[in-house]
Enzyme design. Structure first.
Site, PDB file in Angstrom:
ATOM      1  N   HIS A  68       1.942   3.056   6.635  1.00 62.63           N
ATOM      2  CA  HIS A  68       2.142   1.840   5.601  1.00 62.63           C
ATOM      3  C   HIS A  68       2.864   0.603   6.680  1.00 62.63           C
ATOM      4  CE1 HIS A  68       2.850  -0.608   2.401  1.00 62.63           C
ATOM      5  NE2 HIS A  68       3.302   0.243   1.749  1.00 62.63           N
ATOM      6  N   GLY A  96      -7.659   1.263  -6.631  1.00 65.34           N
ATOM      7  CA  GLY A  96      -6.261   1.519  -7.028  1.00 65.34           C
ATOM      8  C   GLY A  96      -5.935   1.925  -8.374  1.00 65.34           C
ATOM      9  N   ARG A 140      -2.453   0.677   7.313  1.00 66.19           N
ATOM     10  CA  ARG A 140      -2.543  -0.244   6.210  1.00 66.19           C
ATOM     11  C   ARG A 140      -1.888  -1.540   6.383  1.00 66.19           C
ATOM     12  NH1 ARG A 140      -1.657  -0.363  -0.478  1.00 66.19           N
ATOM     13  NH2 ARG A 140      -3.847  -0.715  -1.125  1.00 66.19           N
ATOM     14  N   ALA A 175       2.865   6.066  -1.512  1.00 63.76           N
ATOM     15  CA  ALA A 175       3.904   5.697  -0.294  1.00 63.76           C
ATOM     16  C   ALA A 175       4.813   6.596  -0.288  1.00 63.76           C
ATOM     17  CB  ALA A 175       4.346   4.356  -0.185  1.00 63.76           C
ATOM     18  N   ALA A 200       2.160  -2.538   5.467  1.00 65.81           N
ATOM     19  CA  ALA A 200       1.723  -3.646   4.481  1.00 65.81           C
ATOM     20  C   ALA A 200       2.914  -3.974   3.547  1.00 65.81           C
ATOM     21  CB  ALA A 200       0.608  -3.180   3.627  1.00 65.81           C
ATOM     22  N   PRO A 255      -3.330   4.290  -2.285  1.00 67.79           N
ATOM     23  CA  PRO A 255      -1.916   4.726  -2.471  1.00 67.79           C
ATOM     24  C   PRO A 255      -1.343   3.985  -3.729  1.00 67.79           C
ATOM     25  CG  PRO A 255      -2.084   3.282  -0.501  1.00 67.79           C
ATOM     26  CD  PRO A 255      -3.618   3.489  -0.957  1.00 67.79           C
ATOM     27  N   LEU A 256      -0.845   4.779  -4.313  1.00 66.63           N
ATOM     28  CA  LEU A 256      -0.063   4.040  -5.853  1.00 66.63           C
ATOM     29  C   LEU A 256       1.378   4.864  -5.958  1.00 66.63           C
ATOM     30  CD1 LEU A 256      -3.499   4.670  -7.591  1.00 66.63           C
ATOM     31  CD2 LEU A 256      -2.466   2.475  -7.433  1.00 66.63           C
ATOM     32  N   ASN A 299       7.215  -9.125  -2.176  1.00 67.77           N
ATOM     33  CA  ASN A 299       8.318  -8.622  -1.610  1.00 67.77           C
ATOM     34  C   ASN A 299       8.609  -9.816  -0.676  1.00 67.77           C
ATOM     35  OD1 ASN A 299       8.956  -6.156  -2.655  1.00 67.77           O
ATOM     36  ND2 ASN A 299       7.632  -5.215  -1.171  1.00 67.77           N
ATOM     37  N   GLN A 351       0.769   8.782   3.195  1.00 65.33           N
ATOM     38  CA  GLN A 351       0.920   7.351   3.664  1.00 65.33           C
ATOM     39  C   GLN A 351       2.480   7.341   3.866  1.00 65.33           C
ATOM     40  OE1 GLN A 351       1.712   3.984   1.188  1.00 65.33           O
ATOM     41  NE2 GLN A 351       0.108   2.724   2.317  1.00 65.33           N
TER      42      GLN A 351
END
Ligand code: PHB
Length: 356
Positions: free
Chosen positions: A176, A315, A228, A58, A178, A24-25, A236, A100
């Protein structure tokens, strides 16, 4: 023949023609007002359909799930119609694609949210640092702590988004959990200081993730749901006092669902060394294991040959190389992805990378 990146496999109900997954990007190339995927987004994913599986960028499950400009969504009819064109194009090229599901929690800003409300989080703890908004870089704000009575509404948003993803023709969904977004914020004790059933013990901090997962599985079927995790990624402003104990617990608890796969970011995306035994997660999880972070062909093949991973997610290599599978097959040189065009903008650096 030995099993390698080019060997077929399946993740739950999803059959893959090879073991190379497009990770996912976030690319921030959807229209600000609608979040509806456009022709350019269809082309981008279609170009990469030779991957065994694509995990979409995402994608917010609700207006409250947004935390960056120009994200596509998966909660309106128009967004479903836009994504339908993406899945149809990928399927026509023989590819598979899962969406995602994303809620950013405190990694947002009033200017990105409906009616300029505060972002929500398990606890009212402001993340350190700044985020990118339509008005440029701004400091994070202190989020509003969610009431326990609000959590069923967020679970309903995950369910609705899953229904939207299935209606749009996706082969499944990835949860998601993560990178410091909402579900990860509940898991880790640096961001979760709750004193109710959703904070404190490992069981309590994992509760919301398991409730979300259960609800999604009921809609999609466990064999179409992956998840994930990023146990030691500090991205973050995330911290936890004992990540190994936490994520061993999380993965063991996830076994009750028979999910299609577990997708793990195996380290700190900033590249700092971390002490964590990812082989333990692989061993504990009773399903397919997708490894991610810094893999190339050699390391990917080695991880598959040793049994550490079933599939590998790549990725940045897929940003610059839509035909990454073909290039790896013949050891062709790779295009170098331009970091200046990762986020936002138009076709340049998005759908104009040359194939062999
Ligand atoms: C990002 O847009 O930078 C981003 C989005 C989702 C992630 C990580 C990073 O999981």
């Amino acid at each position: 023949m030995a099993i390698d990146l080019f060997s077929p496999t399946h993740l739950g109900a999803i059959s893959l023609k090879n073991r190379m997954v497009m990770a996912p990007l976030t690319r921030s190339r959807a229209p600000k007002d609608t979040g509806v995927p456009q022709a350019m987004n269809v082309t981008y994913y279609e170009q990469r359909a030779t991957a065994g599986l694509i995990v979409t960028e995402a994608t917010p499950i609700s207006a409250m799930g947004h935390g960056y400009p120009f994200l596509p969504g998966i909660y309106t009819d128009a967004q479903v119609a836009g994504w339908k064109k993406v899945t149809a194009a990928v399927h026509a090229k023989g590819g598979k694609i899962v969406l995602q599901l994303w809620h950013v929690g405190r990694i947002s800003h009033p200017s990105l949210l409906p009616n300029n409300v505060l972002p929500v989080a398990p606890s009212a703890i402001k993340p350190a640092g700044q985020l990118y908004t339509y008005e440029g870089m701004v400091d994070f704000v202190e989020p509003r702590a969610l009431e326990a009575s609000e959590l069923p509404g967020i679970i309903a948003d995950y369910v609705h988004a899953t229904q939207c993803a299935l209606a749009a023709g996706f082969d499944g969904v990835e949860i998601h959990a993560a990178n410091g977004y909402l579900l990860d914020q509940f898991l880790r004790d640096g961001s979760n200081k709750r004193t109710d059933n959703y904070g404190g013990s490992l069981e309590n901090r994992t509760r919301f993730l398991l409730e979300v997962t259960k609800a999604i599985v009921e809609v999609a079927g466990a064999d179409k749901v992956g998840i994930r995790l990023s146990p030691v990624n500090p991205f973050n402003d995330m911290t936890d006092s004992n990540p190994q104990a936490l994520f061993n617990y999380v993965v063991s608890a996830l076994n009750q669902f028979n999910l299609a796969y577990l997708h793990v970011i195996e380290g700190d995306v900033g590249g700092k060394a971390v002490a964590f035994d990812f082989a333990e997660l692989r061993k504990l999880f009773k399903g397919a294991y997708m490894a991610n972070l810094g893999y190339d062909k050699t390391r990917g093949n080695a991880a598959i040959a040793s049994g550490h991973a079933d599939v590998i997610a790549f990725g940045v290599p897929f940003i610059g190389n839509p035909d990454l599978v073909a290039r790896y097959k013949i050891d062709a040189p790779l295009n170098v992805a331009d970091a200046n065009t990762f986020y936002g903008g138009a076709e340049q650096g998005y759908i104009d990378y040359p194939t062999l």
